[in-house]
Write an enzyme that holds these catalytic residues in place. Sequence first.
Site, PDB file in Angstrom:
ATOM      1  N   TYR A  49     -28.479  21.805  11.741  1.00 22.14           N
ATOM      2  CA  TYR A  49     -27.738  21.872  13.179  1.00 22.14           C
ATOM      3  C   TYR A  49     -28.608  20.900  14.132  1.00 22.14           C
ATOM      4  O   TYR A  49     -29.550  20.562  13.803  1.00 22.14           O
ATOM      5  CB  TYR A  49     -27.474  23.329  13.785  1.00 22.14           C
ATOM      6  CG  TYR A  49     -28.697  24.000  14.254  1.00 22.14           C
ATOM      7  CD1 TYR A  49     -29.831  24.411  13.693  1.00 22.14           C
ATOM      8  CD2 TYR A  49     -28.664  23.821  15.787  1.00 22.14           C
ATOM      9  CE1 TYR A  49     -30.903  25.033  14.295  1.00 22.14           C
ATOM     10  CE2 TYR A  49     -29.820  24.470  16.400  1.00 22.14           C
ATOM     11  CZ  TYR A  49     -30.781  25.175  15.725  1.00 22.14           C
ATOM     12  OH  TYR A  49     -31.760  25.712  16.583  1.00 22.14           O
ATOM     13  N   LYS A  93     -34.613  21.449  11.011  1.00 21.00           N
ATOM     14  CA  LYS A  93     -33.747  22.349  11.977  1.00 21.00           C
ATOM     15  C   LYS A  93     -32.688  22.901  11.137  1.00 21.00           C
ATOM     16  O   LYS A  93     -31.629  22.416  11.261  1.00 21.00           O
ATOM     17  CB  LYS A  93     -33.403  21.169  13.099  1.00 21.00           C
ATOM     18  CG  LYS A  93     -32.901  22.195  14.424  1.00 21.00           C
ATOM     19  CD  LYS A  93     -32.495  20.946  15.462  1.00 21.00           C
ATOM     20  CE  LYS A  93     -31.983  21.789  16.630  1.00 21.00           C
ATOM     21  NZ  LYS A  93     -32.716  22.863  17.429  1.00 21.00           N
ATOM     22  N   GLU A 130     -45.011  26.536  19.337  1.00 19.09           N
ATOM     23  CA  GLU A 130     -43.907  26.165  20.147  1.00 19.09           C
ATOM     24  C   GLU A 130     -43.078  27.482  20.803  1.00 19.09           C
ATOM     25  O   GLU A 130     -43.560  28.480  20.500  1.00 19.09           O
ATOM     26  CB  GLU A 130     -43.270  25.199  19.625  1.00 19.09           C
ATOM     27  CG  GLU A 130     -42.410  25.969  18.202  1.00 19.09           C
ATOM     28  CD  GLU A 130     -41.612  24.933  17.356  1.00 19.09           C
ATOM     29  OE1 GLU A 130     -41.086  23.815  18.103  1.00 19.09           O
ATOM     30  OE2 GLU A 130     -41.377  25.238  16.390  1.00 19.09           O
ATOM     31  N   LEU A 168     -40.947  22.068  15.303  1.00 19.60           N
ATOM     32  CA  LEU A 168     -39.768  21.219  15.242  1.00 19.60           C
ATOM     33  C   LEU A 168     -40.225  20.073  16.236  1.00 19.60           C
ATOM     34  O   LEU A 168     -40.712  20.163  17.381  1.00 19.60           O
ATOM     35  CB  LEU A 168     -38.484  21.719  15.795  1.00 19.60           C
ATOM     36  CG  LEU A 168     -37.434  20.861  15.870  1.00 19.60           C
ATOM     37  CD1 LEU A 168     -36.815  20.888  14.446  1.00 19.60           C
ATOM     38  CD2 LEU A 168     -36.325  21.748  16.812  1.00 19.60           C
TER      39      LEU A 168
HETATM   40  C1  LIG Z   1     -37.962  25.879  17.599  1.00 24.18           C
HETATM   41  C2  LIG Z   1     -37.597  24.860  18.357  1.00 24.18           C
HETATM   42  N1  LIG Z   1     -38.547  23.749  18.992  1.00 24.18           N
HETATM   43  C3  LIG Z   1     -38.295  23.020  20.023  1.00 24.18           C
HETATM   44  C4  LIG Z   1     -37.007  22.578  20.302  1.00 24.18           C
HETATM   45  C5  LIG Z   1     -36.743  21.674  21.039  1.00 24.18           C
HETATM   46  O1  LIG Z   1     -36.007  20.618  20.543  1.00 24.18           O
HETATM   47  P1  LIG Z   1     -35.048  19.605  21.309  1.00 24.18           P
HETATM   48  O2  LIG Z   1     -35.802  18.849  22.426  1.00 24.18           O
HETATM   49  O3  LIG Z   1     -34.653  18.473  20.105  1.00 24.18           O
HETATM   50  O4  LIG Z   1     -33.932  20.350  21.660  1.00 24.18           O
HETATM   51  C6  LIG Z   1     -36.047  23.623  19.712  1.00 24.18           C
HETATM   52  C7  LIG Z   1     -34.561  23.299  20.253  1.00 24.18           C
HETATM   53  O5  LIG Z   1     -33.670  23.966  20.059  1.00 24.18           O
HETATM   54  C8  LIG Z   1     -36.291  24.532  18.974  1.00 24.18           C
HETATM   55  O6  LIG Z   1     -35.233  25.385  18.444  1.00 24.18           O
END
Ligand SMILES: Cc1ncc(COP(=O)(O)O)c(C=O)c1O
Length: 281
Positions: A33, A147, A179, A203
């Site tokens: 997603y 993701k 994170e 991620l």
């Molecule tokens: C586990 C995780 N880390 C980091 C992020 C931040 O990613 P992004 O800046 O692409 O939204 C997300 C976003 O949903 C996430 O689910």
Amino acid sequence: MPNFAYINNKFVDFKNAKIHVEDRGLQFADSVYEVIAVLNGNLIDLEFHLKRLQYSLKELDIKFKFKQSSLKKIFFNLLNKNKTTNGIIYLQITRGVQYREHKYENKLIPTLIIYSRNKNFNLPGKDFKGVNTITHEDLRWKRRDIKTVNLLPNIIAANKAKKARAYEAILLQNGKVTEGTSSNIWIIKNNNLITHPANTDILRGVTRTSILKIIKKTSLKLVEKSFTHKQLLNADEVFLTSSGSFITPILKIDKKKINNGKIGNITLKLAQMYSKSCMHG
Ligand SMILES: Cc1ncc(COP(=O)(O)O)c(C=O)c1O
């Protein structure tokens, strides 16, 4: 509630949008997603999102081919139909429908789900707010760079945060910060901006990628290195980033106040620079 969703090849009434009971996204979280921010009708960091989507699909061998221009057309159509000016686009691709079996057939037709939802963002201005957080053990699998909707460990930690009236849970693995449950975490110490390297433990956030570009215009020194729970608590400033939260200052972690519980100057400056770049492309 939004009015419309886009399921496979059709715009459908959101209330009647359905997928098959044997969809592998439902039965196995066999699915990827993206969440894309929409600000003043603009899709923020779209190219980075689609690049990451491509990466997630490839890593899981989900055979979904897309043209950026076709997806963009669907996105704008949905924003229009759902009257979304500020909000998010949610896009999910599952491997498809099959009799229940871990092993998958090669010729499945992936399921495509897209819709938009309205949302107000935390942007620097008079209502800019910082948040409280908790820490929690990182219970996830070893491929967090993909993701996927395989999010139960994130959900457990996020709900612990909710119970503690906190906005986010910061995840710890062997005493080090990976994170947040749905965000990347950054600390500032003596003009160093420190965040976990983009490997399989986290991620690679799209917002993170954009900020890496922005900080080149500042005197901050970037350090992509994991940091400890202790470093987190002793940081000058801490903030989180995500498509849903942009740059959001962290003012408290468990019982420890950060920067005396006030939004730090560097965090504010970065948030201003990032939101300006989102407004002006
Ligand atoms: C586990 C995780 N880390 C980091 C992020 C931040 O990613 P992004 O800046 O692409 O939204 C997300 C976003 O949903 C996430 O689910």
